[in-house]
Scaffold this motif. Structure first.
Motif, PDB file in Angstrom:
ATOM      1  N   ALA A   1       0.847  -1.200   0.000  1.00  0.00           N
ATOM      2  CA  ALA A   1       0.000   0.000   0.000  1.00  0.00           C
ATOM      3  C   ALA A   1       0.881   1.249   0.000  1.00  0.00           C
ATOM      4  CB  ALA A   1      -0.920   0.004   1.219  1.00  0.00           C
ATOM      5  N   GLY A   2       0.336   2.342  -0.502  1.00  0.00           N
ATOM      6  CA  GLY A   2       1.077   3.601  -0.456  1.00  0.00           C
ATOM      7  C   GLY A   2       1.157   4.136   0.959  1.00  0.00           C
ATOM      8  N   LEU A   3       0.009   4.154   1.623  1.00  0.00           N
ATOM      9  CA  LEU A   3      -0.074   4.740   2.963  1.00  0.00           C
ATOM     10  C   LEU A   3      -0.569   3.705   3.963  1.00  0.00           C
ATOM     11  CD1 LEU A   3      -1.877   8.130   2.094  1.00  0.00           C
ATOM     12  CD2 LEU A   3       0.592   7.695   2.240  1.00  0.00           C
ATOM     13  N   LEU A   4       0.120   3.613   5.080  1.00  0.00           N
ATOM     14  CA  LEU A   4      -0.348   2.808   6.216  1.00  0.00           C
ATOM     15  C   LEU A   4      -0.573   3.760   7.385  1.00  0.00           C
ATOM     16  CD1 LEU A   4      -0.912   0.210   7.832  1.00  0.00           C
ATOM     17  CD2 LEU A   4       1.572  -0.026   8.163  1.00  0.00           C
ATOM     18  N   VAL A   5      -1.842   3.927   7.744  1.00  0.00           N
ATOM     19  CA  VAL A   5      -2.214   4.782   8.879  1.00  0.00           C
ATOM     20  C   VAL A   5      -2.307   3.854  10.090  1.00  0.00           C
ATOM     21  CG1 VAL A   5      -3.921   6.402   9.778  1.00  0.00           C
ATOM     22  CG2 VAL A   5      -3.497   6.273   7.304  1.00  0.00           C
ATOM     23  N   HIS A   6      -1.331   3.954  10.972  1.00  0.00           N
ATOM     24  CA  HIS A   6      -1.211   2.944  12.033  1.00  0.00           C
ATOM     25  C   HIS A   6      -1.252   3.602  13.407  1.00  0.00           C
ATOM     26  CE1 HIS A   6      -0.044  -0.677  14.128  1.00  0.00           C
ATOM     27  NE2 HIS A   6       0.099  -1.338  12.992  1.00  0.00           N
ATOM     28  N   HIS A   7      -1.968   2.976  14.285  1.00  0.00           N
ATOM     29  CA  HIS A   7      -2.025   3.466  15.658  1.00  0.00           C
ATOM     30  C   HIS A   7      -0.716   3.133  16.372  1.00  0.00           C
ATOM     31  CE1 HIS A   7      -2.634   0.614  19.113  1.00  0.00           C
ATOM     32  NE2 HIS A   7      -2.385  -0.207  18.128  1.00  0.00           N
ATOM     33  N   VAL A   8      -0.432   3.867  17.438  1.00  0.00           N
ATOM     34  CA  VAL A   8       0.845   3.664  18.108  1.00  0.00           C
ATOM     35  C   VAL A   8       0.728   4.008  19.592  1.00  0.00           C
ATOM     36  CG1 VAL A   8       1.753   5.980  17.601  1.00  0.00           C
ATOM     37  CG2 VAL A   8       3.339   4.068  17.860  1.00  0.00           C
ATOM     38  N   ALA A   9       1.419   3.219  20.408  1.00  0.00           N
ATOM     39  CA  ALA A   9       1.457   3.461  21.849  1.00  0.00           C
ATOM     40  C   ALA A   9       2.906   3.516  22.305  1.00  0.00           C
ATOM     41  CB  ALA A   9       0.727   2.338  22.589  1.00  0.00           C
ATOM     42  N   ASP A  10       3.149   4.247  23.356  1.00  0.00           N
ATOM     43  CA  ASP A  10       4.465   4.258  23.997  1.00  0.00           C
ATOM     44  C   ASP A  10       4.303   3.600  25.360  1.00  0.00           C
ATOM     45  OD1 ASP A  10       6.859   4.736  25.234  1.00  0.00           O
ATOM     46  OD2 ASP A  10       7.015   6.825  24.579  1.00  0.00           O
ATOM     47  N   LEU A  11       4.485   2.270  25.370  1.00  0.00           N
ATOM     48  CA  LEU A  11       4.259   1.513  26.607  1.00  0.00           C
ATOM     49  C   LEU A  11       5.288   1.885  27.678  1.00  0.00           C
ATOM     50  CD1 LEU A  11       3.366  -1.949  25.015  1.00  0.00           C
ATOM     51  CD2 LEU A  11       1.791  -0.269  25.978  1.00  0.00           C
ATOM     52  N   GLY A  12       6.503   2.237  27.243  1.00  0.00           N
ATOM     53  CA  GLY A  12       7.531   2.666  28.201  1.00  0.00           C
ATOM     54  C   GLY A  12       7.096   3.933  28.928  1.00  0.00           C
ATOM     55  N   TYR A  13       6.479   4.836  28.198  1.00  0.00           N
ATOM     56  CA  TYR A  13       5.970   6.063  28.829  1.00  0.00           C
ATOM     57  C   TYR A  13       4.915   5.715  29.876  1.00  0.00           C
ATOM     58  CZ  TYR A  13       3.696  10.581  29.432  1.00  0.00           C
ATOM     59  OH  TYR A  13       3.155  11.717  29.985  1.00  0.00           O
ATOM     60  N   LEU A  14       4.003   4.808  29.526  1.00  0.00           N
ATOM     61  CA  LEU A  14       2.954   4.428  30.474  1.00  0.00           C
ATOM     62  C   LEU A  14       3.567   3.794  31.720  1.00  0.00           C
ATOM     63  CD1 LEU A  14       0.264   2.897  28.063  1.00  0.00           C
ATOM     64  CD2 LEU A  14       0.533   5.272  28.795  1.00  0.00           C
ATOM     65  N   GLU A  15       4.586   2.978  31.512  1.00  0.00           N
ATOM     66  CA  GLU A  15       5.247   2.328  32.651  1.00  0.00           C
ATOM     67  C   GLU A  15       5.943   3.360  33.538  1.00  0.00           C
ATOM     68  OE1 GLU A  15       8.115  -0.665  31.552  1.00  0.00           O
ATOM     69  OE2 GLU A  15       7.950  -1.658  33.504  1.00  0.00           O
ATOM     70  N   ARG A  16       6.621   4.320  32.909  1.00  0.00           N
ATOM     71  CA  ARG A  16       7.306   5.362  33.693  1.00  0.00           C
ATOM     72  C   ARG A  16       6.310   6.232  34.449  1.00  0.00           C
ATOM     73  NH1 ARG A  16      10.066   5.709  28.924  1.00  0.00           N
ATOM     74  NH2 ARG A  16       9.123   7.698  28.339  1.00  0.00           N
ATOM     75  N   HIS A  17       5.057   6.215  33.998  1.00  0.00           N
ATOM     76  CA  HIS A  17       4.038   7.023  34.669  1.00  0.00           C
ATOM     77  C   HIS A  17       3.088   6.162  35.488  1.00  0.00           C
ATOM     78  CE1 HIS A  17       5.833   9.915  31.981  1.00  0.00           C
ATOM     79  NE2 HIS A  17       5.316  10.852  32.746  1.00  0.00           N
ATOM     80  N   GLY A  18       3.592   5.016  35.952  1.00  0.00           N
ATOM     81  CA  GLY A  18       2.887   4.302  37.006  1.00  0.00           C
ATOM     82  C   GLY A  18       2.091   3.080  36.597  1.00  0.00           C
ATOM     83  N   LEU A  19       2.070   2.739  35.302  1.00  0.00           N
ATOM     84  CA  LEU A  19       1.312   1.560  34.888  1.00  0.00           C
ATOM     85  C   LEU A  19       2.238   0.345  34.950  1.00  0.00           C
ATOM     86  CD1 LEU A  19      -1.675   1.486  33.789  1.00  0.00           C
ATOM     87  CD2 LEU A  19      -0.654   0.987  31.572  1.00  0.00           C
ATOM     88  N   THR A  20       1.909  -0.611  35.797  1.00  0.00           N
ATOM     89  CA  THR A  20       2.791  -1.771  35.980  1.00  0.00           C
ATOM     90  C   THR A  20       1.954  -3.049  36.034  1.00  0.00           C
ATOM     91  OG1 THR A  20       2.641  -1.499  38.366  1.00  0.00           O
ATOM     92  CG2 THR A  20       4.561  -0.506  37.296  1.00  0.00           C
ATOM     93  N   GLY A  21       2.644  -4.164  36.135  1.00  0.00           N
ATOM     94  CA  GLY A  21       2.003  -5.455  36.391  1.00  0.00           C
ATOM     95  C   GLY A  21       0.948  -5.811  35.370  1.00  0.00           C
ATOM     96  N   ALA A  22      -0.197  -6.295  35.897  1.00  0.00           N
ATOM     97  CA  ALA A  22      -1.270  -6.775  35.020  1.00  0.00           C
ATOM     98  C   ALA A  22      -1.807  -5.652  34.136  1.00  0.00           C
ATOM     99  CB  ALA A  22      -2.401  -7.357  35.861  1.00  0.00           C
TER     100      ALA A  22
END
Ligand SMILES: [Zn+2]
Length: 317
Positions: A223-244
């Protein structure tokens, strides 16, 4: 004919943030307008982009989380008055009901099951519920203003997903536009879909929300364009999201360290990032998103922003 992509909103997750609209995009081809997902602010973003509500032909929902569907009532009801004559009902395509409501576990579970007689409504159910909930407006407004027939406003269509998971399904093919869907992996949001639009001008793929998914990569080939979602899981972890809780997020999303590999394997020309998590534009800069997402990908990486436009051309690389 020209085909153009417009990002209407680029925020991931339901909580409103300043500076980004909820997830939505438009594909305009030969004057016909298709909307992919309908998050917070979509009707206003549609108007801001200069798009014509009379030419809105169909909405494609990737899945039925509220951040992808919440402003569907407005997108249908606000421009109702201009949809006269030959434009026909807006078709809303999306996932069918999975039939049974998923169960939780010790970490994450429901307390109350809402609407137990139909706890996991599909797309057609959602559209019917919108019509039912706004029956007052639809039945009363035509007594004070000349309105198109409410019975011709919208059709909700559950996409038939037969066969084994991973088989692409042609949702629409009228000679000018072909839309193909494939199921992707987004935690308990089953079914969740990605879409590919093929036109004479070129092809655009929308990932929806998914973990790294081989079927999406197959769908997106060349395809010419791939519009893809993206997350920064490291950012979430550094801001308190851990474990399950962190593990759950990893089962829902493609991390910024993975998305370049997806684009490379799909051999697309340009990767356009959207549906950012975290959504707050101040949390991670566009430059950071693009730089990190581009590792492992030889093509162009663009950090999408609300209002971004791209003319669709064939992928000749
Ligand atoms: Zn989402």
């Amino acid at each position: 004919m020209t085909t153009e992509l417009v990002l209407l909103g680029t925020a991931g997750a339901p909580l409103p943030v300043a500076g980004r609209g909820g997830i939505s995009a438009a594909l305009v081809t030969g004057g016909r307008v298709f909307v992919i997902d309908c998050g917070r602010g979509t009707p206003s973003a549609f108007a801001d982009a200069g798009l014509d509500f009379r030419r809105l032909e169909a909405v494609f929902l990737t899945h039925l989380h509220a951040d992808h569907t919440g402003d569907l009532p407005g997108l249908l009801l606000y421009p109702w008055g201009v949809r006269t004559g030959r434009s026909g009902p807006v078709r809303v395509y999306g996932p069918p009901s999975p039939g049974t409501v998923p169960t939780g576990d010790a970490d994450f579970h429901r307390v109350t099951t809402i609407h137990p007689e139909r706890p996991v409504p599909g797309t057609a159910d959602l559209v019917q519920a919108i019509l039912a909930g706004y029956a007052y407006h639809l039945n009363v407004m035509p007594l004070d203003a000349a309105m198109p027939d409410a019975g011709e406003l919208v059709r909700g269509i559950d996409i038939d997903l037969p066969g084994t998971a991973g088989d692409p399904v042609v949702v629409l093919d009228d000679g000018a536009v072909r839309v193909t869907a494939v199921t992707v992996t987004h935690g308990h949001a089953v079914p969740a879909l990605a879409y590919r639009f093929d036109t004479a001008d070129g092809s655009v793929v929308f990932s929806g929300d998914t973990t790294v998914n081989d079927d999406l990569i197959a769908l997106a080939q060349g395809a010419g364009l791939l519009v893809h979602h993206v997350a920064d899981l490291g950012y979430l972890e550094r801001h308190g999201l851990t474990g399950a809780a962190l593990a759950r997020q990893a089962g829902l999303h493609t991390d910024v360290t993975q998305v370049g590999g997806v684009a490379e394997r799909a051999r697309v020309r340009e990767l356009i990032l959207t549906h950012y998590l975290p959504a707050d534009p101040r949390a991670v800069t566009e430059q950071e998103w693009a730089e990190r997402a581009g590792r492992g990908f030889d093509g162009i990486v663009t950090a999408g922003r609300d209002g971004l436009r791209r003319t669709v051309t064939p992928n000749t690389s």
